[in-house]
Design an enzyme around this catalytic site. Sequence first.
Site, mmCIF file in Angstrom:
data_model
loop_
_atom_site.group_PDB
_atom_site.id
_atom_site.type_symbol
_atom_site.label_atom_id
_atom_site.label_comp_id
_atom_site.label_asym_id
_atom_site.label_seq_id
_atom_site.Cartn_x
_atom_site.Cartn_y
_atom_site.Cartn_z
ATOM 1 N N SER A 148 0.915 -1.364 0.103
ATOM 2 C CA SER A 148 -0.021 0.165 0.073
ATOM 3 C C SER A 148 0.856 1.173 -0.008
ATOM 4 O O SER A 148 2.137 1.177 0.365
ATOM 5 C CB SER A 148 -0.916 -0.131 1.187
ATOM 6 O OG SER A 148 -1.362 1.138 1.720
ATOM 7 N N TYR A 161 -3.289 -0.744 10.144
ATOM 8 C CA TYR A 161 -3.186 -1.093 8.997
ATOM 9 C C TYR A 161 -1.687 -0.351 8.430
ATOM 10 O O TYR A 161 -1.129 -1.273 7.742
ATOM 11 C CB TYR A 161 -4.195 -0.209 8.071
ATOM 12 C CG TYR A 161 -4.280 -0.429 6.578
ATOM 13 C CD1 TYR A 161 -3.596 0.119 5.601
ATOM 14 C CD2 TYR A 161 -5.184 -1.555 5.976
ATOM 15 C CE1 TYR A 161 -3.590 -0.010 4.159
ATOM 16 C CE2 TYR A 161 -5.159 -1.921 4.730
ATOM 17 C CZ TYR A 161 -4.331 -1.043 3.683
ATOM 18 O OH TYR A 161 -4.637 -1.308 2.385
ATOM 19 N N LYS A 165 1.028 -2.848 6.979
ATOM 20 C CA LYS A 165 1.808 -2.821 5.562
ATOM 21 C C LYS A 165 3.294 -2.470 5.657
ATOM 22 O O LYS A 165 3.917 -2.876 4.639
ATOM 23 C CB LYS A 165 0.782 -1.526 5.012
ATOM 24 C CG LYS A 165 -0.440 -2.143 4.727
ATOM 25 C CD LYS A 165 -0.552 -3.395 3.478
ATOM 26 C CE LYS A 165 -1.968 -3.744 3.143
ATOM 27 N NZ LYS A 165 -2.041 -5.066 2.366
HETATM 28 P P1 NAP Z 1 -11.701 -5.862 -0.423
HETATM 29 O O1 NAP Z 1 -12.498 -5.408 -1.540
HETATM 30 O O2 NAP Z 1 -12.296 -5.445 0.929
HETATM 31 O O3 NAP Z 1 -11.299 -7.385 -0.687
HETATM 32 C C1 NAP Z 1 -10.611 -7.994 0.286
HETATM 33 C C2 NAP Z 1 -10.699 -9.339 0.109
HETATM 34 O O4 NAP Z 1 -9.951 -10.229 1.089
HETATM 35 C C3 NAP Z 1 -11.970 -9.862 0.120
HETATM 36 O O5 NAP Z 1 -12.361 -10.817 -1.006
HETATM 37 C C4 NAP Z 1 -12.020 -10.607 1.375
HETATM 38 O O6 NAP Z 1 -12.919 -11.857 1.500
HETATM 39 C C5 NAP Z 1 -10.483 -11.118 1.606
HETATM 40 N N1 NAP Z 1 -10.571 -11.603 2.821
HETATM 41 C C6 NAP Z 1 -10.686 -10.796 4.096
HETATM 42 N N2 NAP Z 1 -10.296 -11.601 5.097
HETATM 43 C C7 NAP Z 1 -9.802 -12.736 4.803
HETATM 44 C C8 NAP Z 1 -9.378 -13.809 5.451
HETATM 45 N N3 NAP Z 1 -9.008 -13.922 6.820
HETATM 46 N N4 NAP Z 1 -8.971 -14.967 4.687
HETATM 47 C C9 NAP Z 1 -9.120 -14.906 3.382
HETATM 48 N N5 NAP Z 1 -9.683 -13.995 2.626
HETATM 49 C C10 NAP Z 1 -10.017 -12.685 3.295
HETATM 50 O O7 NAP Z 1 -10.478 -4.902 -0.279
HETATM 51 P P2 NAP Z 1 -9.373 -4.545 -1.751
HETATM 52 O O8 NAP Z 1 -9.453 -3.123 -1.823
HETATM 53 O O9 NAP Z 1 -9.653 -5.497 -2.834
HETATM 54 O O10 NAP Z 1 -7.816 -4.843 -0.963
HETATM 55 C C11 NAP Z 1 -7.232 -6.122 -1.102
HETATM 56 C C12 NAP Z 1 -6.052 -5.888 -0.885
HETATM 57 O O11 NAP Z 1 -5.372 -4.740 -1.283
HETATM 58 C C13 NAP Z 1 -5.722 -5.717 0.767
HETATM 59 O O12 NAP Z 1 -4.561 -6.242 1.205
HETATM 60 C C14 NAP Z 1 -5.554 -4.263 0.744
HETATM 61 O O13 NAP Z 1 -4.875 -3.909 2.059
HETATM 62 C C15 NAP Z 1 -4.796 -3.751 -0.196
HETATM 63 N N6 NAP Z 1 -4.805 -2.246 -0.612
HETATM 64 C C16 NAP Z 1 -6.097 -1.903 -1.037
HETATM 65 C C17 NAP Z 1 -6.069 -0.594 -1.559
HETATM 66 C C18 NAP Z 1 -7.485 0.108 -1.880
HETATM 67 O O14 NAP Z 1 -7.329 1.617 -2.043
HETATM 68 N N7 NAP Z 1 -8.594 -0.561 -2.045
HETATM 69 C C19 NAP Z 1 -5.087 0.110 -1.641
HETATM 70 C C20 NAP Z 1 -3.786 -0.416 -1.339
HETATM 71 C C21 NAP Z 1 -3.755 -1.703 -1.127
HETATM 72 P P3 NAP Z 1 -14.614 -11.588 1.662
HETATM 73 O O15 NAP Z 1 -15.115 -11.174 0.228
HETATM 74 O O16 NAP Z 1 -14.952 -12.912 1.741
HETATM 75 O O17 NAP Z 1 -14.840 -10.518 2.619
HETATM 76 C C1 GCO Z 2 -7.263 4.811 3.764
HETATM 77 C C2 GCO Z 2 -7.360 3.805 2.552
HETATM 78 C C3 GCO Z 2 -6.103 3.356 2.460
HETATM 79 C C4 GCO Z 2 -6.071 2.474 1.206
HETATM 80 C C5 GCO Z 2 -4.635 2.030 0.704
HETATM 81 C C6 GCO Z 2 -3.868 3.240 0.456
HETATM 82 O O1 GCO Z 2 -8.398 4.757 4.505
HETATM 83 O O2 GCO Z 2 -6.554 5.548 3.918
HETATM 84 O O3 GCO Z 2 -8.370 2.970 3.057
HETATM 85 O O4 GCO Z 2 -5.633 2.732 3.400
HETATM 86 O O5 GCO Z 2 -6.869 1.415 1.322
HETATM 87 O O6 GCO Z 2 -4.077 1.313 1.624
HETATM 88 O O7 GCO Z 2 -2.822 2.830 -0.529
#
Ligand code: NAP
Ligand code: GCO
Length: 268
Positions: A148, A161, A165
């Site tokens: 992230s 978080y 990360k």
């Molecule tokens: P999301 O839409 O909330 O999806 C998260 C996924 O992880 C869902 O499929 C969820 O399953 C699964 N999950 C959660 N806990 C779990 C567990 N204990 N075992 C197995 N699966 C589990 O989030 P996302 O935005 O796609 O995020 C995915 C990754 O990207 C995360 O690591 C997040 O920190 C990272 N990230 C996100 C962003 C952003 O802006 N969105 C930015 C940077 C990094 P369910 O569907 O069953 O709940």
């Molecule tokens: C927040 C956002 C971020 C993103 C992501 C950014 O509330 O600041 O959710 O944490 O999920 O991790 O890279």
Amino acid sequence: MSVDTSQFSLEGRVALISGAGRGIGLAFAQAMARAGALVVINDLLRETAEEACHAIEAAGGRAMPAIFDVTDFGELDAQVDNIVTAAGRLDILMNNAGILIRAPIEDHGMADFARVIDINLNAVYAMARACARPMKAQGKGRIINTGSVMSISSRPGVISYVAAKHGVLGLTRGLAAELGPHNVTVNSIGPGYILTEMNRHVLGTDFEQVVIERTPMARWAAPEELTGTAIFLASDAASFVTGQLLMVDGGMTSNSLLVESQNLGASS
Ligand code: NAP
Ligand code: GCO
């Protein structure tokens, strides 16, 4: 002279993506299937995982579900063994599953803190440890951890978080050192702000605009904009890349003055 793109192919590879039922994980799975991989869709919910598999198969790809909680540490070796038995091998692990709890420190108690660390950090290590076994045995593997902008920065209200990360970056470097001699590379992708369920509570608020103002590309990104980097890191094109964090953040973390990206300062 035509460019040789075969080095980016994932034909014949098996890729396990955690948290792949939706969001960024689903985008990774869809892209890796298009690149030729058999994708193993991990999620907590069978219905979610099977829907993802059906969508990938309808698009001509190959997919299979693997329903387990990444924090069931005692089960992970058996889950990985089941995947290798069913698919024949395991080449790529996308450590993607993650959660986020937004709360000020006074409202963010140890149970919540521990839950975020367990899923976002401890499980990343546990999954890498379980998957490294078959990868070391076959003398090749790819581990890609979803980081992230919070891998190298922070903001108020997401302390567990941020800690997790930052830890994932350290894990990426440590696992790269440990697994490099076995031809297993370990890297991390650092997404900026992506339009997924994780951000549903902040989209439509002032925060949405704050992100835009601090992002040189002045927008949020779609999950699909992360997949080219994942394919690169998973492929032979990245055979000598390990221990790295590749930011895919629209320039946010290079915007070091943390001022509104459209604010060019007083003209001299
Ligand atoms: P999301 O839409 O909330 O999806 C998260 C996924 O992880 C869902 O499929 C969820 O399953 C699964 N999950 C959660 N806990 C779990 C567990 N204990 N075992 C197995 N699966 C589990 O989030 P996302 O935005 O796609 O995020 C995915 C990754 O990207 C995360 O690591 C997040 O920190 C990272 N990230 C996100 C962003 C952003 O802006 N969105 C930015 C940077 C990094 P369910 O569907 O069953 O709940
Ligand atoms: C927040 C956002 C971020 C993103 C992501 C950014 O509330 O600041 O959710 O944490 O999920 O991790 O890279």
